[in-house]
Design an enzyme around this catalytic site. Structure first.
Site, PDB file in Angstrom:
ATOM      1  N   HIS A 163       0.846  -1.064  -0.001  1.00  0.00           N
ATOM      2  CA  HIS A 163      -0.057  -0.118   0.062  1.00  0.00           C
ATOM      3  C   HIS A 163       0.756   1.103   0.021  1.00  0.00           C
ATOM      4  O   HIS A 163       1.888   1.280   0.739  1.00  0.00           O
ATOM      5  CB  HIS A 163      -1.117   0.232   1.223  1.00  0.00           C
ATOM      6  N   CYS A 257      -2.437   2.635   9.187  1.00  0.00           N
ATOM      7  CA  CYS A 257      -3.196   1.461   8.941  1.00  0.00           C
ATOM      8  C   CYS A 257      -4.433   1.364   9.892  1.00  0.00           C
ATOM      9  O   CYS A 257      -5.557   1.174   9.518  1.00  0.00           O
ATOM     10  CB  CYS A 257      -2.667   0.156   8.837  1.00  0.00           C
TER      11      CYS A 257
END
Length: 264
Positions: A163, A257
């Site tokens: 990511h 996250c």
């Protein structure tokens, strides 16, 4: 500046499958430790004066703690997530429902695969968007059309940094910190051109997810193990707030996250 964050308590957190290089189902993870560490992160935000809202965790969704992946919110517009892996597919509708239930009317259910703030990071005048492992490049166009903001595509090439938010974080509305080795040569050039004064992280700090950090423009909440990056941030005038999230890192997650920013 006071921020508004959405978080999800890791009541059902576990490492039961492997969908990124950090995950080892045989090694597993200690849920009680993960909860204590997550509570420490939440407290850090609250002590800095930020607002934290909570979404109820859903049994059977062990990665729902990683709230950043649930949506992208800019100017009160909510661009939803559509996950790559079936194990996380139900998270997208769960997060969209939270926004609808909490009065957000400009909500877009995406057509294209994207994982929210995992691959979309917002600055004052643009959104940086990652692709290569999770988010489809067509979602970049979809997000730009819905949000009405320029979206800049960045190509990720190292599976450890699956990511964008594992390899880069905004320091404020106009500058970033990043690890060049996570990006293609062309994307490295784009980043150099856009952010000539960026903070550059080394591989040691990147591989403890030191770049999965959250900055409010003054304070940077960061994984405690990223020692060199912390010193560099201090040299640039930021106040560093180290947190310990080693258990959640077993699933490939850090402070960012766990944190979805709600931008009104």
């Amino acid at each position: 500046m006071t921020k508004h964050y959405l978080m999800c308590r890791p009541d059902y957190f576990a490492v039961e499958y492997a969908i990124n290089p950090w995950m080892d189902p045989e090694a597993g993870a200690d849920r009680e430790v993960a909860i204590r560490q997550w509570e420490g992160l939440k407290s850090a935000y609250e002590e800095l004066g930020h607002q934290v809202s909570l979404i109820d965790p859903v049994e059977g969704l062990p990665d729902m703690v990683f709230a950043a992946n649930g949506a992208l919110v800019v100017g009160g517009r909510v661009y939803g997530a559509r996950f790559t892996h079936p194990q996380r597919a139900a998270e997208g509708p769960a997060y969209l429902k939270w926004f609808v239930d909490n009065g957000y009317s400009r909500v877009h259910e995406p057509v294209h695969t994207n994982e929210g703030e995992g691959d979309f990071l917002t600055l004052d005048h643009m959104v940086l968007a990652g692709t290569g492992f999770r988010t489809d490049i067509t979602a970049h166009k979809e997000a730009q059309e819905f949000l009405g903001r320029p979206v800049v595509t960045l190509q990720l090439v190292d599976p450890r940094f699956y990511h964008l938010d594992t390899a880069l974080f905004p320091l404020n509305g106009h500058n970033v910190a990043y690890f060049p080795g996570a990006f293609s040569a062309g994307s490295q050039e784009v980043l150099r051109n856009l952010f000539p004064d960026a903070v550059i992280a080394d591989e040691d700090d990147a591989t403890v997810l030191g770049l999965n950090a959250v900055s409010d423009g003054t304070h940077v909440v960061i994984n405690a193990e990223a020692a060199n990056l912390q010193l560099e941030l201090k040299r640039h005038g930021f106040e560093v707030v180290p947190v310990e999230l080693s258990e959640l890192r077993k699933a490939g997650g850090g402070p960012k996250c766990c944190t979805l920013e709600i931008r009104g």
